[in-house]
Design a protein around this motif. Structure first.
Motif, PDB file in Angstrom:
ATOM      1  N   SER A   1      -9.059  10.080   1.114  1.00 13.38           N
ATOM      2  CA  SER A   1      -8.410  11.288   0.583  1.00 13.38           C
ATOM      3  C   SER A   1      -7.418  11.918   1.539  1.00 13.38           C
ATOM      4  O   SER A   1      -7.003  13.055   1.330  1.00 13.38           O
ATOM      5  CB  SER A   1      -9.445  12.353   0.193  1.00 13.38           C
ATOM      6  OG  SER A   1      -9.999  11.996  -1.041  1.00 13.38           O
TER       7      SER A   1
ATOM      8  N   LYS B   1      -3.221   8.459   1.554  1.00 13.30           N
ATOM      9  CA  LYS B   1      -2.596   7.147   1.795  1.00 13.30           C
ATOM     10  C   LYS B   1      -1.964   6.564   0.527  1.00 13.30           C
ATOM     11  O   LYS B   1      -0.807   6.176   0.523  1.00 13.30           O
ATOM     12  CB  LYS B   1      -3.644   6.151   2.333  1.00 13.30           C
ATOM     13  CG  LYS B   1      -4.316   6.570   3.609  1.00 13.30           C
ATOM     14  CD  LYS B   1      -5.402   5.585   4.005  1.00 13.30           C
ATOM     15  CE  LYS B   1      -6.574   5.570   3.041  1.00 13.30           C
ATOM     16  NZ  LYS B   1      -7.380   6.791   3.030  1.00 13.30           N
TER      17      LYS B   1
ATOM     18  N   THR C   1      -1.184   7.944  -2.242  1.00 17.94           N
ATOM     19  CA  THR C   1      -0.077   8.768  -2.732  1.00 17.94           C
ATOM     20  C   THR C   1       1.199   8.416  -1.969  1.00 17.94           C
ATOM     21  O   THR C   1       2.272   8.295  -2.556  1.00 17.94           O
ATOM     22  CB  THR C   1      -0.431  10.260  -2.541  1.00 17.94           C
ATOM     23  OG1 THR C   1      -1.707  10.498  -3.144  1.00 17.94           O
ATOM     24  CG2 THR C   1       0.600  11.162  -3.170  1.00 17.94           C
TER      25      THR C   1
END
Ligand SMILES: Nc1nc2c(ncn2[C@@H]2O[C@H](COP(=O)(O)OP(=O)(O)O)[C@@H](O)[C@H]2O)c(=O)[nH]1
Ligand SMILES: [Mg+2]
Length: 512
Positions: free
Chosen positions: A56, A59, A61
């Protein structure tokens, strides 16, 4: 004059590294020989660039924002838990490579996105390989890694053992490094270069993975020329009006703190890059215009939270607002509402997002640091693998001495000097090399540019002028290397002297 410094000689170096690997494999015992053959095998492949960081951290994205498509799932789907590589191929398709050696096709959703559910247990999968006909992948393979809490976290250290990395290592303070799973760490270790994805706080486990990467990949170059930090979610660094300014300052601080492990840390807002490149539509633009019709005070209130934003009394329907909030968060919304006030069109809004995402600087860094020096990075990686292989106790003394000498010789190749240049560039841009302003500017130009005429500050000039400038440069920087007070400045000056010396050679030697 558009000579690309060094690039034309790259293939020659790779051939020599390949040849050395072949000779070494013939002389080494089976185990180390296999490692060397493996290293030689990857020399002909595109540069492997891995996005590594905690779960989260943002990465996937960033991968989507970089590739300009919604490829890597960013939800809680199963594919987020597996190391995934995106490589060039004529048709868009994907396959899962299992630990038992078998391969299963993975159907892609329309647009090329990986599915959220797979037909096989996630912990049976070693990696997912996606082939796409994207131009940017022609010379670079992108690897997305899961990070902490992947299903592999507790039960799989196979790949790691193969690489000789302890999956449960301790950092300098003895902390158990559980933050990043073994599969992701091994993907980092086998990559040629790493983008280390950070948020506002850098953790010990993250530093440890960086250190491991450095140790495994570049034994030859104890400098972090092949790792760059990305401080993503820059929009959330502070709640103030100007999170970007705060993120720039924070990235500079992280860059200093992590200076031994990454070349630099760049701020970025992966979410806005992804939205700009792969999500934002004309109807989103229309919804933004609808919201911009509200008064300034109402706007500030609705931006206070997701609930306010979707629950607010407005002509724009709640589902569209929820979508906007997910894609833009308060910072992106503020930016686009301001753009709407100025009458921006849909494409102009996309451009505004692109600009405030910071992705252009990330792309430029990847191009300059990694893609332009791909040959040197790949050669360094293979030579480091060979150095590790010959250090095995099974290898007799004379073979080891022969291999080490040959590795050192190749390390002196002019193309490999590109990595020294990157190291020196980090010293210049971090302010660690104390030099007068004019010299710093010249140093940054010589070290960062790849075209001879630009490096010499004479764009478009002819050979004679370039050669004269390169000769003068060698003399000036030799003097600086001998007289500068700061050791790092002397270090930088020595690197630049060699760079300019090599330019003289490329331009044809003697001064006209
Ligand atoms: N505000 C904000 N959220 C982001 C950004 N990048 C990613 N996220 C969110 O963070 C969550 C995790 O992102 P993801 O890319 O899946 O992280 P990964 O596990 O590292 O691959 C998702 O909900 C993203 O929308 C960003 O730049 N800003
Ligand atoms: Mg992910």
């Amino acid at each position: 004059m558009t000579t690309d410094s060094g690039a034309d000689q790259g293939e020659g170096l790779l051939d020599r590294v390949r040849q050395l690997c072949g000779q070494a494999a013939d002389r080494l015992p089976a185990g180390p020989a296999a490692l060397v053959r493996q290293a030689a095998g990857s020399l002909g492949e595109p540069l492997r660039l891995a996005f590594v960081g905690r779960v989260s951290s943002g990465k996937s994205t960033l991968v989507n924002g970089y590739l300009g498509r919604l490829l890597a799932p960013t939800d809680e789907g199963e594919c987020t838990k597996v190391v995934t590589s995106f490589r060039f191929g004529p048709a868009d398709r994907a396959q899962a490579c299992l630990h038992d050696g078998s391969v299963l096709p993975v159907p892609l959703d329309p647009g090329g996105t990986l599915p959220s559910k797979l037909d096989v247990e996630v912990d049976e999968i070693r990696s997912i390989e996606v082939e796409l006909s994207l131009e940017v992948l022609r010379d670079t393979t992108i690897i997305d890694t899961p990070g902490l809490n992947s299903v592999h976290d507790e039960n799989s250290s196979r790949t790691h053992d193969e690489l000789g990395i302890s999956a449960r290592g301790n950092d300098a303070r003895g902390n158990d490094a559980r933050g990043i799973d073994p599969e992701s760490r091994s993907a980092a270790a086998t990559a040629d270069a790493v983008l280390f994805v950070l948020n506002a706080t850098a953790h010990d486990d993250e530093r440890m993975v960086l250190r491991e990467f450095r140790g495994v990949s570049l034994g030859l170059h104890a400098a972090p020329s092949n790792a760059v930090g990305l401080l993503t979610k820059a929009d959330e660094v502070t709640m103030d009006d100007d999170p970007w300014a705060a993120a720039v300052g924070l990235a500079a601080r992280q860059s200093r703190q992590l200076g031994r492990d990454v070349a630099t840390v760049l701020p970025v807002i992966g979410l806005l890059a992804e939205t700009a490149e792969a999500r934002f539509t004309e109807s989103d633009a229309a919804a933004i215009r609808g919201l911009a019709a509200l008064g300034q005070q109402d706007r500030e209130v609705m931006l206070l939270s997701a609930q306010y934003f979707t629950g607010f009394d407005s002509a724009v329907d709640p589902a569209s607002r929820e979508r906007l909030y997910t894609m833009l968060r308060p910072h992106g919304l503020r930016r686009l509402l301001a753009a709407a006030d100025e009458g921006a069109s849909g494409p102009a809004m996309v451009e505004a997002l692109r600009q405030c995402s910071g992705m252009a600087a990330v792309r430029a860094e990847i191009d300059r640091r990694f893609r332009a020096r791909a040959v040197a990075l790949k050669a360094a990686k293979a030579l480091a693998a060979m150095a590790a292989a010959v250090s095995s106790a099974e290898v007799d003394h004379s073979t080891r001495a022969w291999a080490t000498g040959a590795i050192d010789d190749l390390g002196l190749d002019p193309v490999m000097h590109g990595l020294e240049e990157l190291r020196a560039l980090s010293l210049v841009s971090s302010g660690a090399a104390l030099l007068p302003r004019a010299q710093l500017d010249e140093a940054a130009r010589v070290l960062a540019e790849t075209r001879t005429d630009r490096r010499l500050g004479l764009p478009g000039a002819g050979r004679d002028a370039l050669l004269a400038a390169a000769h003068q440069g060698v003399q000036r920087w030799t003097a600086i290397a001998n007289t500068a007070i700061s050791p790092r400045a002397r270090d930088v000056a020595r690197v630049i002297t060699r760079s300019l010396d090599l330019e003289c050679d490329r331009l044809g030697g003697e001064q006209p």
